[in-house]
Write a protein that holds these residues in place. Sequence first.
Motif, PDB file in Angstrom:
ATOM      1  N   UNK A 251     144.183  72.866  21.505  1.00 19.56           N
ATOM      2  CA  UNK A 251     145.029  71.967  22.286  1.00 19.56           C
ATOM      3  C   UNK A 251     146.321  72.654  22.755  1.00 19.56           C
ATOM      4  N   UNK A 252     146.436  73.965  22.582  1.00 22.28           N
ATOM      5  CA  UNK A 252     147.588  74.786  22.958  1.00 22.28           C
ATOM      6  C   UNK A 252     148.800  74.546  22.063  1.00 22.28           C
ATOM      7  N   UNK A 253     148.614  73.889  20.947  1.00 18.81           N
ATOM      8  CA  UNK A 253     149.690  73.691  19.982  1.00 18.81           C
ATOM      9  C   UNK A 253     149.848  74.979  19.181  1.00 18.81           C
ATOM     10  N   UNK A 254     151.082  75.492  19.020  1.00 17.92           N
ATOM     11  CA  UNK A 254     151.242  76.733  18.250  1.00 17.92           C
ATOM     12  C   UNK A 254     150.906  76.520  16.774  1.00 17.92           C
ATOM     13  N   UNK A 255     150.082  77.416  16.243  1.00 12.90           N
ATOM     14  CA  UNK A 255     149.685  77.333  14.837  1.00 12.90           C
ATOM     15  C   UNK A 255     150.430  78.330  13.968  1.00 12.90           C
ATOM     16  N   UNK A 256     150.638  79.529  14.488  1.00 12.23           N
ATOM     17  CA  UNK A 256     151.298  80.549  13.689  1.00 12.23           C
ATOM     18  C   UNK A 256     151.244  81.900  14.356  1.00 12.23           C
TER      19      UNK A 256
ATOM     20  N   UNK B 137     161.025  71.125  14.485  1.00  8.24           N
ATOM     21  CA  UNK B 137     160.143  71.414  15.600  1.00  8.24           C
ATOM     22  C   UNK B 137     159.140  72.504  15.272  1.00  8.24           C
ATOM     23  N   UNK B 138     158.029  72.472  15.991  1.00  6.18           N
ATOM     24  CA  UNK B 138     156.970  73.468  15.774  1.00  6.18           C
ATOM     25  C   UNK B 138     157.412  74.875  16.132  1.00  6.18           C
ATOM     26  N   UNK B 139     158.294  74.998  17.121  1.00  4.87           N
ATOM     27  CA  UNK B 139     158.723  76.326  17.548  1.00  4.87           C
ATOM     28  C   UNK B 139     159.422  77.074  16.413  1.00  4.87           C
ATOM     29  N   UNK B 140     160.103  76.350  15.515  1.00  4.57           N
ATOM     30  CA  UNK B 140     160.779  77.016  14.400  1.00  4.57           C
ATOM     31  C   UNK B 140     159.801  77.680  13.454  1.00  4.57           C
TER      32      UNK B 140
ATOM     33  N   UNK C 229     157.359  79.363  14.333  1.00  3.05           N
ATOM     34  CA  UNK C 229     157.073  80.657  14.942  1.00  3.05           C
ATOM     35  C   UNK C 229     158.330  81.522  14.941  1.00  3.05           C
ATOM     36  N   UNK C 230     159.444  80.975  15.413  1.00  5.23           N
ATOM     37  CA  UNK C 230     160.693  81.735  15.515  1.00  5.23           C
ATOM     38  C   UNK C 230     161.190  82.134  14.133  1.00  5.23           C
ATOM     39  N   UNK C 231     160.962  81.273  13.141  1.00  9.25           N
ATOM     40  CA  UNK C 231     161.388  81.563  11.781  1.00  9.25           C
ATOM     41  C   UNK C 231     160.671  82.733  11.142  1.00  9.25           C
ATOM     42  N   UNK C 232     159.554  83.152  11.705  1.00  9.40           N
ATOM     43  CA  UNK C 232     158.853  84.316  11.156  1.00  9.40           C
ATOM     44  C   UNK C 232     159.587  85.610  11.468  1.00  9.40           C
ATOM     45  N   UNK C 233     160.499  85.551  12.441  1.00  5.93           N
ATOM     46  CA  UNK C 233     161.239  86.747  12.836  1.00  5.93           C
ATOM     47  C   UNK C 233     160.540  87.554  13.913  1.00  5.93           C
ATOM     48  N   UNK C 234     159.321  87.176  14.258  1.00  4.99           N
ATOM     49  CA  UNK C 234     158.579  87.867  15.314  1.00  4.99           C
ATOM     50  C   UNK C 234     158.734  87.074  16.601  1.00  4.99           C
ATOM     51  N   UNK C 235     159.172  87.765  17.664  1.00  5.18           N
ATOM     52  CA  UNK C 235     159.327  87.092  18.953  1.00  5.18           C
ATOM     53  C   UNK C 235     158.790  87.992  20.040  1.00  5.18           C
ATOM     54  N   UNK C 236     158.144  87.361  21.003  1.00  6.45           N
ATOM     55  CA  UNK C 236     157.623  88.077  22.149  1.00  6.45           C
ATOM     56  C   UNK C 236     157.898  87.210  23.369  1.00  6.45           C
ATOM     57  N   UNK C 237     158.469  87.754  24.434  1.00  2.00           N
ATOM     58  CA  UNK C 237     158.770  86.925  25.602  1.00  2.00           C
ATOM     59  C   UNK C 237     157.535  86.285  26.225  1.00  2.00           C
ATOM     60  N   UNK C 238     156.354  86.863  26.014  1.00  7.40           N
ATOM     61  CA  UNK C 238     155.128  86.268  26.559  1.00  7.40           C
ATOM     62  C   UNK C 238     154.757  84.970  25.849  1.00  7.40           C
ATOM     63  N   UNK C 239     155.376  84.699  24.686  1.00  9.65           N
ATOM     64  CA  UNK C 239     155.085  83.483  23.944  1.00  9.65           C
ATOM     65  C   UNK C 239     155.856  82.276  24.468  1.00  9.65           C
ATOM     66  N   UNK C 240     156.943  82.508  25.199  1.00  7.27           N
ATOM     67  CA  UNK C 240     157.841  81.420  25.595  1.00  7.27           C
ATOM     68  C   UNK C 240     157.157  80.280  26.347  1.00  7.27           C
ATOM     69  N   UNK C 241     156.290  80.526  27.337  1.00  8.29           N
ATOM     70  CA  UNK C 241     155.656  79.389  28.025  1.00  8.29           C
ATOM     71  C   UNK C 241     154.849  78.492  27.086  1.00  8.29           C
TER      72      UNK C 241
ATOM     73  N   UNK D  86     155.633  78.062  23.789  1.00 11.48           N
ATOM     74  CA  UNK D  86     156.516  77.475  22.779  1.00 11.48           C
ATOM     75  C   UNK D  86     157.520  76.488  23.369  1.00 11.48           C
ATOM     76  N   UNK D  87     157.808  76.588  24.662  1.00 11.93           N
ATOM     77  CA  UNK D  87     158.821  75.717  25.270  1.00 11.93           C
ATOM     78  C   UNK D  87     158.529  74.228  25.090  1.00 11.93           C
ATOM     79  N   UNK D  88     157.299  73.748  25.230  1.00 11.33           N
ATOM     80  CA  UNK D  88     157.073  72.306  25.020  1.00 11.33           C
ATOM     81  C   UNK D  88     157.339  71.855  23.579  1.00 11.33           C
TER      82      UNK D  88
END
Length: 183
Positions: free
Chosen positions: A10-15, A142-145, A147-159, A161-163
């Motif tokens: 469903x495009x929901x971020x899992x991890x 929020x769900x984005x935390x 992902x962001x809380x893992x310390x790994x970030x990639x700009x390609x993930x933003x579209x 994670x934004x919702x």
Amino acid sequence: MPHVLVLNASYEPLGVVPLRRALVLVLENKAISLEESGAFLHSATQAVPAPSVVRLKRFVRVPYRGPVPLTRRALFARDGGRCMYCGAVATSVDHVIPRSRGGQHVWDNVVAACRRCNHVKADRHLLELGWRLRHQPAPPSGLAWRIIGTGHRDPRWMPYLQPYGADDALERIGVGVTAAAAS
């Protein structure tokens, strides 16, 4: 080793998983690569593009996860890696109300601090020193935390994670959305 964002059907971020695990999901036909990192992984007979974002083919029901766990990495992500007292680079964790004086180890009482501020503050209250926090500590939501809380970030993930509150999360930690997309 690079990390890959995993999305539910469903495009929901899992991890976030290591690249190797994501590649196995794609090769076993359990996931589809949505974004590629531009690098290639080579075997004896073929070259496979390294994924940056994968989506599972089947929906995975995720039980309620509760609040974001308080970890050192998530705390530094919440505070943007900066000391909440002076703004210098944070290297340690500090309890606003010291544990020796009844303070709890919870999101509302824990901040990132530089070594100097942590040493000077020791086990005293902020009022005793006349200090003020740059921002009031609060638990992330929020769900984005997750992902962001893992310390790994990639700009390609933003579209993806934004919702789920990524813009708010990145603003809170002091990273502009345009800066995150540019890096």
